[in-house]
Scaffold this active site. Structure first.
Site, PDB file in Angstrom:
ATOM      1  N   CYS A  91       0.900  -1.176  -0.081  1.00 16.40           N
ATOM      2  CA  CYS A  91      -0.028   0.193  -0.080  1.00 16.40           C
ATOM      3  C   CYS A  91       0.896   1.373   0.078  1.00 16.40           C
ATOM      4  O   CYS A  91       1.686   1.478   1.002  1.00 16.40           O
ATOM      5  CB  CYS A  91      -0.795  -0.054   1.333  1.00 16.40           C
ATOM      6  SG  CYS A  91      -1.978   1.396   1.175  1.00 16.40           S
ATOM      7  N   HIS A 206      -8.496  -4.019  -8.271  1.00 20.14           N
ATOM      8  CA  HIS A 206      -8.533  -2.615  -8.115  1.00 20.14           C
ATOM      9  C   HIS A 206      -8.683  -1.975  -9.608  1.00 20.14           C
ATOM     10  O   HIS A 206      -8.011  -2.783 -10.629  1.00 20.14           O
ATOM     11  CB  HIS A 206      -7.309  -1.888  -7.619  1.00 20.14           C
ATOM     12  CG  HIS A 206      -6.901  -2.194  -6.393  1.00 20.14           C
ATOM     13  ND1 HIS A 206      -6.357  -3.287  -5.626  1.00 20.14           N
ATOM     14  CD2 HIS A 206      -6.680  -1.340  -5.207  1.00 20.14           C
ATOM     15  CE1 HIS A 206      -6.160  -3.145  -4.560  1.00 20.14           C
ATOM     16  NE2 HIS A 206      -6.369  -1.848  -4.287  1.00 20.14           N
ATOM     17  N   CYS A 236      -3.424   6.931  -5.076  1.00 20.68           N
ATOM     18  CA  CYS A 236      -2.921   5.257  -4.693  1.00 20.68           C
ATOM     19  C   CYS A 236      -1.766   5.140  -5.228  1.00 20.68           C
ATOM     20  O   CYS A 236      -1.329   5.159  -6.751  1.00 20.68           O
ATOM     21  CB  CYS A 236      -4.009   4.494  -5.730  1.00 20.68           C
ATOM     22  SG  CYS A 236      -3.704   2.757  -5.399  1.00 20.68           S
TER      23      CYS A 236
HETATM   24  O1  PYC Z   1      -1.876   3.845  -2.276  1.00 24.70           O
HETATM   25  O2  PYC Z   1      -1.300   1.654  -2.774  1.00 24.70           O
HETATM   26  C1  PYC Z   1      -2.174   2.661  -2.196  1.00 24.70           C
HETATM   27  C2  PYC Z   1      -3.604   2.045  -2.050  1.00 24.70           C
HETATM   28  C3  PYC Z   1      -3.876   0.873  -2.203  1.00 24.70           C
HETATM   29  C4  PYC Z   1      -5.194   0.895  -1.597  1.00 24.70           C
HETATM   30  C5  PYC Z   1      -5.550   2.014  -1.020  1.00 24.70           C
HETATM   31  N1  PYC Z   1      -4.457   2.944  -1.137  1.00 24.70           N
END
Ligand code: PYC
Length: 312
Positions: A91, A206, A236
């Site tokens: 993450c 995702h 993300c």
């Molecule tokens: O920032 O990699 C990320 C992430 C994954 C799910 C929520 N944030």
């Protein structure tokens, strides 16, 4: 009170996306590689996950980060990330939140730190201004231009890529990427994900939609559907890594050049990459962003509480 369990946490947000770091009182997952410890967490301690991030103590958006002793030599910390439906591989926003929280506690100072995760070692640099640069796991595109037939929508084309989690990345979607369109964006990406899973990519959890940003300085805006049907408030980190892998493979971004990825709410990460293996399309992404600590707390688990282990 007798029987009360206490879990010490630090809350932060990275570009609006929350991270709850579990410092003490979490489940004991034993020793060994983090890939086996995350399996133990999933199989035997799932109630701890829901107690920590689900309502009534958390919300669907909160990502948990269980601090564990590292296994890989040379790492200072180990971490297992999880959300409202299960563990995550890596993450990006969570790693930035982890380092900012450790800095808040005085456990790291500006410089580099190695962190063990279930999908490999990542290295983060806490910079003098408080921002954090994460050298993420090797990222690559698995499949280009996959066309799926989405019920009620029609054909949708995208790329399947790994950035520490699995993504389906879509450019041509016809959706307006702004907060006012959240319901439609969620519905659209949930259906796209179902179709991608049925099309032979069950690992994809995702979905990322890309479009232009209204802000000068950002190369793109995204909407990211996370596994538990909520959108990532941050751009993300693992999704931006997957995006960089696609840009690199298409020759659209030079090694070392900056890619500013904006989220649906306007927060940004800056991504850069270097090639690891050109022939295999493998890159080493670095994602830079900032996190802010929002709370220090002790969660109380009262056995008399019917929702002690969270709403499951
Ligand atoms: O920032 O990699 C990320 C992430 C994954 C799910 C929520 N944030």
């Amino acid at each position: 009170m007798a029987g009360l369990q206490r879990i010490r946490v630090i809350d932060s947000h990275t570009g609006g996306e929350p991270t709850r770091l579990v410092l003490e009182g979490g489940p004991d997952l034993g020793a060994g590689p983090l890939a086996s410890r995350v399996k133990r967490f999933r199989d035997k301690f799932d109630a701890w996950r829901t107690a920590i991030v689900n309502e009534p103590r958390g919300s669907d958006t909160v990502v948990g980060a269980l601090l564990v002793p590292p296994h890989h030599p040379g790492c200072q910390f180990g971490v297992i990330f999880f959300n409202n439906v299960g563990p995550l591989g890596m993450c990006g926003h969570g790693t930035i939140g982890l380092v900012a929280s450790l800095a808040h506690l005085g456990k790291v100072t500006p410089g580099r730190v190695k962190i063990d995760t279930p999908v490999g070692v990542v290295e983060a640099e806490l910079q003098a201004d408080g921002s954090v640069a994460v050298d993420n796991v090797a990222s690559y595109r698995k499949a280009k231009g996959v066309v799926v037939d989405v019920a009620g929508i029609g054909h949708v084309r995208g790329d399947v890529a790994w950035g520490g989690n699995w993504f389906f990345l879509v450019e041509d979607h016809g959706q307006a990427l702004h907060l006012g369109n959240l319901g439609k964006l969620t519905n659209y990406t949930v259906h796209v994900r179902q179709a991608v899973n049925a099309h032979g990519f069950p690992e994809v959890d995702h979905v990322e939609l890309f479009g232009s940003s209204p802000h000068a300085g950002a190369h793109s805006r995204n909407f990211v559907l996370c596994p538990g049907h909520v959108y990532d408030r941050s751009p993300c980190g693992t999704g931006t890594s997957a995006k960089l892998a696609c840009l690199a493979a298409d020759g659209k971004l030079a090694e070392g050049a900056a890619w500013v990825q904006e989220s649906l709410i306007g927060s940004t990460f800056t991504g850069r990459y270097r090639w690891l293996d050109h022939a295999k399309g493998e890159i080493a992404p670095t994602i830079t962003g900032s996190a802010f600590v929002t709370g220090e707390a002790t969660l109380l688990l009262d056995p008399r509480d019917p929702f002690c282990w969270g709403i499951r």
